[in-house]
Every structure is written in structure tokens, then in C-alpha cells.
Design a protein around this motif. Structure first.
Motif: not given
Ligand code: CDP
Ligand code: CDP
Length: 223
Positions: A183, A99, A35-36, A13, A40, A87, A126-127, A153, A180, A96, A105, A17, A176
Motif C-alpha cells: 500500500r 487499512a 494498534s492492530g 502478522t 480490527r 481475533r 505496522r507504522d 497463528r 500491508d 487489512s 488511517r 509483536k 495480508r
Molecule cells: O495480529 P496481526 O499481526 O495478525 O494483525 P494486527 O496487528 O492485529 O493488524 C491487523 C491488520 O491491521 C494488519 O494486517 C494491517 O493491515 C492493519 N494494521 C495497520 O495497517 N497498521 C497498524 N499500525 C496496525 C495494523
């Protein structure tokens, strides 16, 4: 398989990114996948439908037909402009939580892969490099200290007029990150071969330039 190039940018977070991926995509004229935002949007949709966040099957059913649209920096859920709503930190926390659930997923895979279009894609999450685009030509893992990330943030939330409290933020981010990383399904970790870029002490534009030059080298060495 496909020859359409992907640059994956994963990390915790507020490591930068979104900001960095968006600028890299713009420089290259590539498509961009946040992808986040899909996690969301799914969480927001579940909450609006009054579905509890552990109802894996019901939320997966929502995710599979998620009525989302990305337009000029705005995000829509059906006809609602939810750009600001998604947001909020509470939605990040809810995202999260859902997720960690494998069916959810899985339900989002097809939508994510559909963003891979010519001339190329920059995908952040994340992935992206580990699961969704394992054949990405350049994989990046962005990180920064918890302090730097909480500060970023905090500024973002204040600028948007959202309530923000530094102590709560540090706690939220740490929780968070832990969720993440811990898991079993697609945990947050650098993909094999990923370039690890610590942005604690550099600007977003410096990160963008480093990634662009990594990409140029990757393309050159492939030919
Ligand atoms: O902006 P921030 O980095 O806080 O969060 P985000 O990228 O918007 O993602 C929110 C939540 O979604 C993350 O804390 C992950 O748990 C989940 N996520 C995920 O599991 N896999 C992804 N490819 C993107 C987000
Ligand atoms: O997507 P993610 O949650 O990883 O981060 P973000 O939403 O892009 O937020 C990062 C914030 O930190 C933005 O306000 C950036 O301008 C700022 N920032 C950055 O992204 N990279 C740096 N090296 C320094 C600051």
C-alpha cells in the motif's frame, strides 16, 4: 513534542509483536498500544453496521469516534466484550482491507497518539516507528519466516476453539503481508534506525530480553 519515551514494535502478522510488546510494557511498567486492535475494531464495527469495506468516508466517521475500551486484557466495543471476536482471522483480513484507505488511517491517528502517557509507551503495529511515533527512542522490526508465523497463528486459533486450516492460513498471511507492504499509505517496512529482530528461532522471552537491553542502551546513550 514530548519527552515521554516510546518503544515501537512493527512487523508482519504473527511475528510475535503483541506477545512481546505486552511483556516489554509490563517489565517497564509502561502503557501498551495494540494498534492492530484499533483497525480490527473499526472493521468489526463497519461489518456490524452493515457498511461495505470500501466505504472509506463512512468507515472513517466510525473510526473517529470508535467507542472502544481496553480493560485487563479484554477489548470492548461500546458495551460488548469483543476480545475473541476481533481475533478471528476473517477480521484480520477485513482490517487489512480497510487499512489501505488513507481517511481511515488518518481518523485513527489521534486515538493512537493519546496512548502516549507517562511513564512511557510500548506500541505495536505496522507504522508505529515510521508514521505514528517517528521520535520513538527505540524502534524494533520483528519478523519471522512465513512458516513459523503460520504455525504460531494456527496454535493460537486452535487454542481459542476457532476453526483453522494450515493451508488457508499460509495463504491468508501471505496475502495480508503483501497488502500491508504494497500500500502507498504507511506501508509495512522497517523504520529508519529500527533494530531488525528475526524471531523464527528464538522464544518470545528471548525477544523481550533483547528489546529491554536495546532500550536500556538507548536511554543511556541519550544522557
Ligand atoms: O495480529 P496481526 O499481526 O495478525 O494483525 P494486527 O496487528 O492485529 O493488524 C491487523 C491488520 O491491521 C494488519 O494486517 C494491517 O493491515 C492493519 N494494521 C495497520 O495497517 N497498521 C497498524 N499500525 C496496525 C495494523
Ligand atoms: O501480534 P502478532 O500478530 O505479531 O503476534 P502474536 O499475536 O503475539 O502471536 C505470536 C504467537 O507466537 C504467540 O502465541 C507467541 O507465544 C508465539 N511466539 C512468539 O510470539 N515469539 C516467539 N519468538 C515464539 C513464539
Amino acid at each position: 513534542s514530548t519527552n515521554i519515551p516510546v518503544i515501537s514494535i512493527d512487523g508482519p502478522t504473527a511475528s510475535g509483536k503483541g506477545t512481546v510488546a505486552h511483556r516489554v510494557a509490563k517489565q517497564l511498567g509502561f502503557h501498551y498500544l495494540d494498534s492492530g486492535a484499533l483497525y480490527r475494531l473499526t472493521a468489526l464495527s463497519a461489518i456490524r453496521h452493515g457498511i461495505d469495506l470500501w466505504e472509506e468516508q463512512q468507515i472513517a466517521d466510525l473510526a473517529r469516534v470508535l467507542p472502544c475500551r481496553f480493560e485487563k486484557g479484554h477489548v470492548f466495543l461500546a458495551d460488548d466484550d469483543v476480545t475473541d471476536a476481533v481475533r478471528q482471522e476473517a477480521i484480520g483480513v477485513a482490517a487489512s482491507k480497510i487499512a489501505v484507505l488513507p481517511l481511515i488511517r488518518k481518523a485513527l491517528v489521534e486515538l493512537q497518539v493519546s496512548f502516549r502517557q507517562l511513564p512511557g509507551l510500548v506500541a505495536d503495529g505496522r507504522d508505529m516507528g515510521t508514521v505514528i511515533f517517528p521520535d520513538a527512542i527505540q524502534k524494533v522490526f520483528l519478523t519471522a519466516s512465513v512458516g513459523a508465523r503460520a504455525n504460531r497463528r494456527y496454535k493460537q486459533l486452535i487454542e481459542k476453539g476457532f476453526p483453522a486450516n494450515m493451508e488457508d492460513l499460509v495463504k491468508d498471511l501471505a496475502e495480508r503481508d503483501a497488502r500491508d507492504m504494497a500500500r502507498t499509505e504507511a506501508p509495512l517496512k522497517p523504520a529508519p534506525g529500527a533494530f531488525i529482530l528475526d524471531t523464527s528461532h528464538i522464544t518470545a522471552n528471548e525477544a523481550v530480553h533483547q528489546i529491554l537491553s536495546l532500550y536500556t542502551d538507548a536511554v543511556r546513550s541519550k544522557k
